[in-house]
Design a protein around this motif. Structure first.
Motif, mmCIF file in Angstrom:
data_model
loop_
_atom_site.group_PDB
_atom_site.id
_atom_site.type_symbol
_atom_site.label_atom_id
_atom_site.label_comp_id
_atom_site.label_asym_id
_atom_site.label_seq_id
_atom_site.Cartn_x
_atom_site.Cartn_y
_atom_site.Cartn_z
ATOM 1 N N LEU A 150 0.838 -1.677 0.295
ATOM 2 C CA LEU A 150 -0.281 0.082 -0.235
ATOM 3 C C LEU A 150 1.444 1.434 0.342
ATOM 4 O O LEU A 150 0.613 2.369 -0.936
ATOM 5 N N ASN A 151 1.573 1.168 0.808
ATOM 6 C CA ASN A 151 2.578 2.407 1.228
ATOM 7 C C ASN A 151 3.663 2.647 -0.663
ATOM 8 O O ASN A 151 3.447 3.531 -0.900
ATOM 9 N N SER A 152 4.180 1.411 -1.400
ATOM 10 C CA SER A 152 4.607 1.425 -2.430
ATOM 11 C C SER A 152 3.253 2.108 -3.792
ATOM 12 O O SER A 152 3.951 3.383 -4.537
ATOM 13 N N GLY A 155 2.649 6.303 -3.390
ATOM 14 C CA GLY A 155 4.452 6.549 -2.784
ATOM 15 C C GLY A 155 3.831 6.652 -4.544
ATOM 16 O O GLY A 155 4.378 8.087 -5.686
ATOM 17 N N TRP A 156 3.112 5.910 -5.522
ATOM 18 C CA TRP A 156 3.792 6.284 -7.016
ATOM 19 C C TRP A 156 2.400 6.971 -7.480
ATOM 20 O O TRP A 156 2.683 7.704 -7.789
ATOM 21 N N TYR A 157 0.986 6.562 -6.697
ATOM 22 C CA TYR A 157 -0.225 7.918 -7.298
ATOM 23 C C TYR A 157 0.059 9.251 -6.904
ATOM 24 O O TYR A 157 -0.128 9.492 -7.462
ATOM 25 N N ALA A 158 1.391 9.223 -5.378
ATOM 26 C CA ALA A 158 1.683 11.042 -4.873
ATOM 27 C C ALA A 158 2.477 11.550 -5.953
ATOM 28 O O ALA A 158 2.616 12.497 -6.671
ATOM 29 N N GLN A 159 3.442 10.805 -6.213
ATOM 30 C CA GLN A 159 4.623 11.035 -7.262
ATOM 31 C C GLN A 159 3.629 11.424 -8.742
ATOM 32 O O GLN A 159 4.087 12.933 -9.938
ATOM 33 N N HIS A 160 2.721 10.856 -9.524
ATOM 34 C CA HIS A 160 1.944 10.710 -10.595
ATOM 35 C C HIS A 160 1.366 11.919 -10.659
ATOM 36 O O HIS A 160 1.280 12.423 -11.330
ATOM 37 N N MET A 161 0.425 12.209 -9.395
ATOM 38 C CA MET A 161 -0.283 13.230 -9.456
ATOM 39 C C MET A 161 0.122 14.435 -9.525
ATOM 40 O O MET A 161 -0.195 15.538 -9.933
#
Length: 165
Positions: A150-152, A155-161
């Motif tokens: 879930l953390n990964s 992190g992916w969604y936060a970065q791509h947002m």
């Protein structure tokens, strides 16, 4: 990998595709579950989002309380017109109220009323009970692996947002 090349597409790992499809199914089911819970209170997801922002429960930004009307719109991604209509409705429901900012008359602040505070607490308590029920049959070791995944994903969604398309 060239995403338009049929040969490259055939090399995609089927497990990744299964996980992505499972992720989408879980998002849908979670969305529907929360919607059912909120419907019992005459609310929609966006109302819950506003309650969380106004109540100071935003995961990615710490806002000055009481929050400004523009903070609500920016945090949830609403247009000013939609935000105004939403706050109007929630004021009529006696969940929150607008007040002028003490130091800047151009700013309007929004705070929870007692009914809104009680509702937000009830919804959070429901969500906590749901989490305990949802994960009670899973071992601590497996829960730690799920937390890492879930953390990964987060992190992916936060970065791509943050990235501009």
């Amino acid at each position: 990998m060239n995403h338009s090349d049929p040969e490259a597409l055939s090399q995609w790992d089927p497990l990744y595709l299964q996980l992505a499809e499972g992720h989408l199914r879980l998002m849908y089911l979670s969305h529907m579950y929360v919607g059912k819970m909120l419907d019992q209170h005459g609310l929609h997801h966006i109302h819950y989002g506003v309650l969380q922002v106004v109540g100071g429960n935003t995961p990615y930004s710490k806002l000055e309380l009481p929050v400004s009307v523009s903070d609500i719109a920016r945090t949830i991604g609403l247009t000013p017109a939609t935000n105004t209509a939403l706050i109007d409705r929630m004021e009529k429901m006696q969940l929150l109220e607008r007040t002028p900012d003490a130091s800047d008359r151009r700013v309007t602040r929004v705070r929870l009323l007692p009914k809104g505070e009680a509702l937000l607490k009830e919804l959070e308590d429901h969500w906590n009970r749901h989490a305990h029920e949802l994960f009670s049959g899973v071992s601590r070791a497996d829960l730690q692996v799920v937390q890492q995944v879930l953390n990964s994903l987060e992190g992916w969604y936060a970065q791509h947002m943050k990235e501009k398309p």
